[in-house]
Design a protein around this motif. Sequence first.
Motif, PDB file in Angstrom:
ATOM      1  N   ALA A  14       0.818  -1.228   0.000  1.00  0.00           N
ATOM      2  CA  ALA A  14       0.000   0.000   0.000  1.00  0.00           C
ATOM      3  C   ALA A  14       0.848   1.274   0.000  1.00  0.00           C
ATOM      4  O   ALA A  14       0.373   2.328  -0.434  1.00  0.00           O
ATOM      5  CB  ALA A  14      -0.942  -0.005   1.206  1.00  0.00           C
ATOM      6  N   THR A  15       2.108   1.183   0.458  1.00  0.00           N
ATOM      7  CA  THR A  15       2.966   2.379   0.450  1.00  0.00           C
ATOM      8  C   THR A  15       3.396   2.729  -0.972  1.00  0.00           C
ATOM      9  O   THR A  15       3.833   3.841  -1.231  1.00  0.00           O
ATOM     10  CB  THR A  15       4.259   2.170   1.277  1.00  0.00           C
ATOM     11  OG1 THR A  15       5.049   1.162   0.617  1.00  0.00           O
ATOM     12  CG2 THR A  15       3.973   1.753   2.707  1.00  0.00           C
ATOM     13  N   GLY A  16       3.326   1.745  -1.883  1.00  0.00           N
ATOM     14  CA  GLY A  16       3.751   1.985  -3.263  1.00  0.00           C
ATOM     15  C   GLY A  16       5.263   1.988  -3.441  1.00  0.00           C
ATOM     16  O   GLY A  16       5.774   2.226  -4.536  1.00  0.00           O
ATOM     17  N   ARG A  17       6.005   1.692  -2.362  1.00  0.00           N
ATOM     18  CA  ARG A  17       7.472   1.762  -2.454  1.00  0.00           C
ATOM     19  C   ARG A  17       8.093   0.506  -3.057  1.00  0.00           C
ATOM     20  O   ARG A  17       9.243   0.538  -3.490  1.00  0.00           O
ATOM     21  CB  ARG A  17       8.074   1.977  -1.047  1.00  0.00           C
ATOM     22  CG  ARG A  17       7.821   3.363  -0.480  1.00  0.00           C
ATOM     23  CD  ARG A  17       8.742   3.644   0.706  1.00  0.00           C
ATOM     24  NE  ARG A  17       8.548   2.712   1.818  1.00  0.00           N
ATOM     25  CZ  ARG A  17       7.780   2.954   2.872  1.00  0.00           C
ATOM     26  NH1 ARG A  17       7.133   4.096   2.973  1.00  0.00           N
ATOM     27  NH2 ARG A  17       7.655   2.068   3.831  1.00  0.00           N
ATOM     28  N   SER A  18       7.356  -0.610  -3.064  1.00  0.00           N
ATOM     29  CA  SER A  18       7.961  -1.860  -3.513  1.00  0.00           C
ATOM     30  C   SER A  18       7.537  -2.217  -4.937  1.00  0.00           C
ATOM     31  O   SER A  18       6.433  -2.706  -5.174  1.00  0.00           O
ATOM     32  CB  SER A  18       7.583  -2.998  -2.560  1.00  0.00           C
ATOM     33  OG  SER A  18       8.013  -4.227  -3.114  1.00  0.00           O
TER      34      SER A  18
END
Length: 309
Positions: free
Chosen positions: A195-199
Amino acid sequence: MPTLGIDLGGTFARAAVVDAKGNIIASAKMALGERSPSAVVESIAHAAKAAVDTAGTPVQGCGVGAAGQIHGESGVLAVAPNLGWRNVPLGEMLRTRLGYPVRVVNDLSAAAWGELNAGAGRGSQDMYTVFVGSGVGSAIIAGGRLVTGGGGVAGELGHIKVVPNGRRCGCGELGCLEAYAGGHNLIAQTRELLATGRSQVLKELTGGDPARVTPVTLEQAAEAGDAEAREIYERASLMLAVAVANQVTVLNPARLILGGGVLTHCPGIRRRVVEGVQAFASTTSREGLLISDAELGDDSGLIGAALLA
Ligand SMILES: [Zn+2]
């Protein structure tokens, strides 16, 4: 004479007629509709009747493995989270409905008893069984006897505290091992990262869909070198490894049996647990220790419950 084993989960009741050696003669499965105790008892009775009719032989008693906390030998299910039950006298209700003696134990205790008598623990007197599935649980066999504790809840490995005041666990308490390393929480932590979009790796593995996240997804992301996925994965594996190693130091089992969906489907986590036991359990406690995988799969609880009857 054979006995009847019941495996009561959150969605199904399974019943099997089992001989004294732990062989399943006949089995049946019934979906649970309504979750009221009386409706569930009826579902169990239907599954039991189907299994006994197919086996074509009378049974002399019934053992039930139920997910939840059981009050000693009373047959009262004190807490069963996936059925939403509190203080249900399941043993007495089933005894009345089925007409023969009924013994109710925790599902992991039943599974461990099955493995001891008909699976990976055959011939052992001192055995420690760890299951990592959606939750984390364990069962202790010492001197050939199932250790259930003063209140019937011994072996709750998932709820030892690994981070004081840490992540909230399904049991309501903070910082439990299960809140970091249980399958349900491995999924929750991986979804939080997605959900953070970082991966980018997680995005590619799941197409951005949180519903596609499993513990295997986390293992794949960690192995693909995603730093944050790796942190969740290594932390969970290390916590499990240290917890199991410490139990080996305390209990000095002759056998350590590993089972459950996460340890079966995530070979990297299983390997870290085995290596962790070799690295962190005291040298004397692991001398001669045999580590093996559970052999009976989904049937261990059914067989163990029947053999405990
Ligand atoms: Zn907990």
